[in-house]
Design a protein around this motif. Structure first.
Motif, short mmCIF file in Angstrom:
data_model
loop_
_atom_site.label_atom_id
_atom_site.label_comp_id
_atom_site.label_asym_id
_atom_site.label_seq_id
_atom_site.Cartn_x
_atom_site.Cartn_y
_atom_site.Cartn_z
N GLU A 1 35.50 32.83 45.01
CA GLU A 1 35.92 33.86 45.96
C GLU A 1 37.22 34.50 45.50
O GLU A 1 37.43 35.70 45.65
CB GLU A 1 36.17 33.22 47.33
CG GLU A 1 34.94 32.88 48.09
CD GLU A 1 34.35 34.11 48.74
OE1 GLU A 1 33.13 34.28 48.62
OE2 GLU A 1 35.09 34.87 49.35
N SER B 1 36.92 36.93 42.32
CA SER B 1 35.93 38.00 42.33
C SER B 1 36.54 39.39 42.35
O SER B 1 35.79 40.35 42.41
CB SER B 1 35.03 37.84 43.55
OG SER B 1 35.85 37.91 44.69
N GLY B 2 37.85 39.50 42.30
CA GLY B 2 38.45 40.84 42.33
C GLY B 2 38.00 41.70 41.17
O GLY B 2 38.04 42.93 41.26
N GLY B 3 37.59 41.09 40.07
CA GLY B 3 37.17 41.89 38.94
C GLY B 3 35.73 42.31 39.01
O GLY B 3 35.23 42.99 38.11
N GLY B 4 35.03 41.91 40.04
CA GLY B 4 33.65 42.34 40.18
C GLY B 4 32.64 41.41 39.57
O GLY B 4 31.46 41.54 39.81
N ALA B 5 33.08 40.47 38.76
CA ALA B 5 32.11 39.57 38.12
C ALA B 5 32.09 38.26 38.89
O ALA B 5 33.11 37.81 39.38
CB ALA B 5 32.51 39.32 36.68
N GLY B 6 30.95 37.65 38.97
CA GLY B 6 30.85 36.40 39.69
C GLY B 6 29.52 35.77 39.40
O GLY B 6 28.88 36.05 38.38
N LEU B 7 29.09 34.90 40.28
CA LEU B 7 27.82 34.22 40.11
C LEU B 7 26.94 34.51 41.30
O LEU B 7 27.42 34.65 42.42
CB LEU B 7 28.04 32.70 40.00
CG LEU B 7 28.76 32.23 38.75
CD1 LEU B 7 29.00 30.74 38.86
CD2 LEU B 7 27.96 32.54 37.52
N GLN C 1 48.88 40.36 39.22
CA GLN C 1 48.66 41.11 40.45
C GLN C 1 48.56 40.16 41.61
O GLN C 1 48.12 39.02 41.47
CB GLN C 1 47.35 41.88 40.36
CG GLN C 1 47.44 43.10 39.46
CD GLN C 1 46.10 43.77 39.36
OE1 GLN C 1 45.15 43.36 40.01
NE2 GLN C 1 46.04 44.80 38.57
N GLU D 1 46.58 39.62 44.97
CA GLU D 1 45.38 40.14 45.62
C GLU D 1 45.25 39.55 46.99
O GLU D 1 45.98 38.66 47.38
CB GLU D 1 44.17 39.77 44.76
CG GLU D 1 44.18 40.48 43.43
CD GLU D 1 42.78 40.64 42.88
OE1 GLU D 1 41.85 40.09 43.48
OE2 GLU D 1 42.66 41.32 41.86
N LYS D 2 44.25 40.05 47.69
CA LYS D 2 43.96 39.54 49.02
C LYS D 2 45.21 39.62 49.89
O LYS D 2 45.58 38.67 50.54
CB LYS D 2 43.49 38.10 48.96
CG LYS D 2 42.04 37.98 48.67
CD LYS D 2 41.65 36.54 48.78
CE LYS D 2 40.18 36.33 48.65
NZ LYS D 2 39.37 36.73 49.73
N GLY D 3 45.83 40.78 49.87
CA GLY D 3 47.00 40.95 50.71
C GLY D 3 48.18 40.12 50.27
O GLY D 3 49.05 39.80 51.06
N GLY D 4 48.23 39.75 49.01
CA GLY D 4 49.40 39.06 48.51
C GLY D 4 49.32 37.56 48.61
O GLY D 4 50.32 36.86 48.41
N THR D 5 48.18 37.00 48.87
CA THR D 5 48.10 35.55 49.01
C THR D 5 47.63 34.86 47.74
O THR D 5 47.77 33.66 47.61
CB THR D 5 47.12 35.18 50.13
OG1 THR D 5 45.90 35.87 49.90
CG2 THR D 5 47.68 35.57 51.46
N ARG E 1 45.26 38.56 34.60
CA ARG E 1 44.10 38.93 33.79
C ARG E 1 44.59 39.17 32.37
O ARG E 1 45.61 39.81 32.15
CB ARG E 1 43.46 40.20 34.33
CG ARG E 1 42.80 39.99 35.67
CD ARG E 1 41.69 40.99 35.94
NE ARG E 1 41.10 40.64 37.20
CZ ARG E 1 41.50 41.12 38.37
NH1 ARG E 1 42.46 42.00 38.39
NH2 ARG E 1 40.93 40.72 39.48
#
Lengths: 275, 554
Positions: free
Chosen positions: A11, A14-20, A228, A230-234, A239
């Protein structure tokens, strides 16, 4: 990333768009555990996925009691059955470094590579070997290169015991938010190269139990990591721009961290032009 | 002073802790003395430190309490760390009489913004609710995300939902007819979330008028300058004969590469910014450079060839290229609208399509097996940078009137006629896409091999890594997650600067000739002397004849 924290970690990455896909996630939970049982690993890391043209390789790594020892690497085409990859040699790495282009997706595919150096070609022909590399060798060499170049851990996550072996630091509570934004708080999890070049002043501040690896701030070229929130800084997400697709995450002030690779398996040699 | 052992036999503390060696042990054992020894020891432990105000007794008690509460394994190995932790915890409470100001982390502000997405705007009444339930341009982002997730592509559900709400906010602010979540482009400092929209007809005219006004003003100034220069031609240094190649005008908003308008934001919750329309010059330049996005729209793009614009323009150009190369749909979903007068087909071909009401979806196996079941539904961009070819040498009526003066200068300088560029027409199947070296342009896979009945057909682009498309029954969609660059197996080679421009046309009057050699000089000298000698003889004859004439006159 640790196999046990796979769902939560996916979870966060997943900011980069790749996952399973859900199917792969479900089967990995059990198949990685079975790997641990069969090969008697102490830790199993899900390393990531290399996209080939026709299929994808899913890679897992197994660690023994000394976390810095060479790791066993396994690959799978469907996350159900895993095959052990041969241990990597320097020759494999140099040969694979000359190959260009995508992975095919078929482990028995053989690459023919043209020899630039006439001497090398003669030498090879004398040995009776033909200049072909199998995709398996290229795969393991690529994984080794990626681990060596961009496999990172937060500072303080691992400690070196006086006997020389490396283990997890049970007192590691996570980096603070300020520390997490700095590149110097992350280390390459591989044999240090620059450690001895530090001045005596710098060495005096280091703690030999936790600072036994190279940090990221002297990586060449500068700027080859993006940091970076992400998720509002949490979540802090790093990368790599040298190997596009390597993502490292860490939730500050907690013990959650890990890295995973989702990509082509090709080095980004255009990096100096792109910055 | 020595407050701790080892005690020498003559010192008063000696023997307190060793049974059988106390100073009075050989005497009648006095239970009270044992108690006294214990009390002394405890009093010593309770002594407060002069520097920190703690005492060892309390500290040990806290440490042991903590260890017994938490029961860590191998506690003896980490005992020093536990001691440090306990001291650290005590310090925080006791020493500071000042209270720490509650730290305002930047994460709190970000959380505020994200929460704002979830609040309903105040002005909504019942009427608006009805409108929303009806036809809404808002796409069902969660549904698309579900299908892509089956293939392992996509953002986390949290982020998808935030984007969903951010799109809803965008629609409520702008007059939008259709809207789609185009994808996410990663950057160095921040990322971009991109939405592709189409305005209602007639909403966009204000901006185009402003741009036309500035273009006409520019033309007028250029003509005035030319006249002045002609007058002063004699005095000025040689005028540059460089004529920049004609600027190819951008396509109208709503057609070609500018068919859709794009809005971007860095994170859901931040305001949406509209990207400017793209010009052919920007697309042509974007093809030659490869730069990472920083995440700030006003960042300059430092490159060679120099990019005409800042990061917002570069982003828009890359979005145009990616859309043109990778937006696809199952064959038959879109069809060309039937027009009555097809004779007016311009060179560019058809550029509009409509949904086919009789679309019969193909099975997933068919969609995956062959690439001819998919078609492009965005016009491809020609080399010129536009979707519809335009001859830049054709002059409009206005330009012809103004250039009557300069006609005399120009006939020799017209460049060769440009050939018309033709691209693949709209709705060509993917099997026509050329691959790179021996890799096909697309990789098709079903999302799962275990449950083929409910599998989704997924396509990944190999030319633009990060572009994906899925189809399942009548539903399909495209999306992009990546860094925004094209794949090339060769390394990027930046363009070389053009050759230096010749300042003067080379001709015999300014080309250097070789210096004559010694033989040539001697021969030349000899020839000159001969000529001089014959000339003198002739002069003498002339003088003689002149004198004779004069004498005769007398």
């Amino acid at each position: 990333m640790e196999a046990s924290s796979l769902p939560a970690a996916l979870e966060l990455v997943s900011g980069g768009g790749a996952g399973l896909s859900p199917e792969k996630r479900a089967v990995l939970g059990s198949s990685l555990l079975l790997l641990q049982r069969d090969y008697r690993f102490e830790r199993v890391w899900f390393w990531g996925c290399i996209q080939g043209v026709c299929g994808a390789y899913y890679i897992a790594e197994g660690l023994g009691p000394d976390r810095a020892a060479p790791r066993s690497r396994l690959y799978s085409l469907n996350c159900v059955e895993w095959n052990l990859l041969p241990p990597v040699t320097e020759e494999m790495v140099t040969q694979a470094g000359r190959l260009k282009g995508r992975f095919q997706g078929d482990p028995s595919f053989e690459y023919e590579y043209t020899e630039r150096n006439a001497e090398d070609a003669e030498r090879l022909f004398e040995d009776g070997k033909e200049p072909m590399i199998k995709e398996e060798a290229r795969l393991v060499a690529t994984i080794e290169q990626i681990d060596r170049a961009v496999g990172i851990i937060p500072r303080g996550a691992f400690v070196k015991t006086p006997l020389g072996s490396v283990s997890e630091n049970r007192n590691f509570e996570g980096l603070s938010l300020m520390e997490a934004k700095r590149l110097s708080s992350y280390f390459h999890f591989t044999e240090p190269v620059n450690l001895k070049n530090k001045t005596l002043l710098e060495k005096a501040d280091l703690d030999p139990s936790t600072d036994f690896l190279d940090s990221l701030e002297h990586d060449i070229p500068q700027g080859s990591w993006t940091v970076q929130l992400e998720k509002g800084g949490t979540v802090v997400v790093l990368r790599s721009l040298l190997w596009l697709g390597l993502t490292f995450y860490h939730v500050p002030m907690t013990k959650q961290y890990g890295y995973v690779y989702f990509g082509n398996g090709e080095k980004n040699l255009d990096l100096p032009f792109m910055l | 002073e020595r407050g701790h052992g080892p005690y020498q036999p003559h010192e008063p503390g000696y023997g307190l802790y060793q049974p059988g060696y106390g100073p009075y042990d050989d005497q009648i054992p006095d239970p009270k003395s044992r108690m006294l020894a214990i009390q002394n020891a405890k009093a010593y432990l309770l002594k407060s430190s002069t520097t920190s105000g703690l005492n060892l007794y309390d500290h040990l008690a806290n440490m042991l309490t903590k260890i017994l509460d938490e029961q860590p394994t191998n506690a003896v190995d980490i005992i020093e760390n536990i001691s440090k932790d306990v001291k650290w915890a005590r310090f925080q409470k006791k020493m500071d009489t000042l209270r720490d100001e509650h730290e305002i982390l930047p994460t709190f502000e970000a959380a505020e913004k994200r929460k704002a997405l979830f609040l309903k705007a105040n002005g909504e009444g019942d009427e608006e609710l009805e409108e929303e339930i009806g036809e809404t341009p808002l796409p069902n982002v969660m549904e698309t995300a579900f299908y892509f997730e089956q293939a392992g592509i996509g953002l986390s559900k949290d982020e998808s939902y935030h984007i969903f709400l951010a799109l809803k906010k965008l629609i409520s602010v702008q007059p939008i007819q259709t809207c789609r979540f185009w994808g996410k482009i990663l950057g160095l400092e921040m990322n971009y979330i991109i939405a592709e929209v189409q305005y209602h007809e007639g909403e966009e005219e204000e901006e185009t008028e402003e741009e036309e006004v500035t273009e006409e003003g520019g033309k007028g100034e250029g003509e005035v300058e030319d006249e002045e220069e002609e007058k002063e031609k004699e005095d000025e240094p040689p005028k540059s004969t460089y004529k920049p190649p004609p600027v190819i005008p951008k396509e109208e908003n709503g057609t070609g590469a500018n068919k859709y308008v794009y809005f971007v934001c860095n994170e859901p919750g931040k305001p949406w910014v509209k990207l400017p329309p793209v010009t052919p010059a920007q697309i042509v330049c974007a093809r030659k450079i490869k730069k990472f996005f920083t995440g700030r729209l006003d960042a300059p793009v430092v490159s060679f060839p120099p990019f005409p614009g800042n990061e917002a323009n570069y982003l828009r150009a890359q979005i145009a290229r990616i859309s043109a190369g990778t937006q696809i749909s199952p064959i038959g979903f879109y069809q060309f609208a039937e027009e009555e007068d097809e004779e007016e087909e311009v060179d560019g071909g058809r550029d509009t399509y409509e949904e086919n009401p009789d679309f019969q979806p193909l099975s997933v196996a068919e969609m995956v097996d062959s690439l001819s079941t998919w078609v492009h539904n965005v016009q491809s961009i020609l080399k010129q940078g536009r979707c519809v070819w335009l001859n830049p040498l054709q002059k409009t009526d206005e330009e012809e009137e103004n250039e009557e003066e300069e006609k005399a200068e120009e006939p020799d300088e017209l460049p060769q006629e440009l050939q018309q560029e033709i691209g693949p027409p709209l709705l060509t199947p993917l099997s026509e896409d050329e691959g790179i070296q021996n890799i096909p342009a697309w990789t098709a896979q079903p999302s799962t091999n275990l449950i083929p009945q409910y599998a989704v057909a997924v396509l990944q682009s190999n030319r633009w890594p990060g572009a994906y498309a899925f189809a399942s029954g009548k539903k399909f969609d495209n999306i992009y997650f990546g860094w925004g660059h094209k794949y090339s197996p060769e390394n990027h080679a930046p363009a070389l600067p053009p050759p230096v421009q010749a300042e003067y046309p080379s001709g015999p009057e300014i080309t250097e000739t070789r210096d004559p050699t010694v033989e040539e000089e001697l021969a030349f000298k000899a020839a000159r002397e001969e000529a001089l000698a014959t000339a003198e003889e002739e002069e003498e004859e002339d003088e003689e004849s002149a004198e004779e004439d004069e004498e005769d006159d007398d």
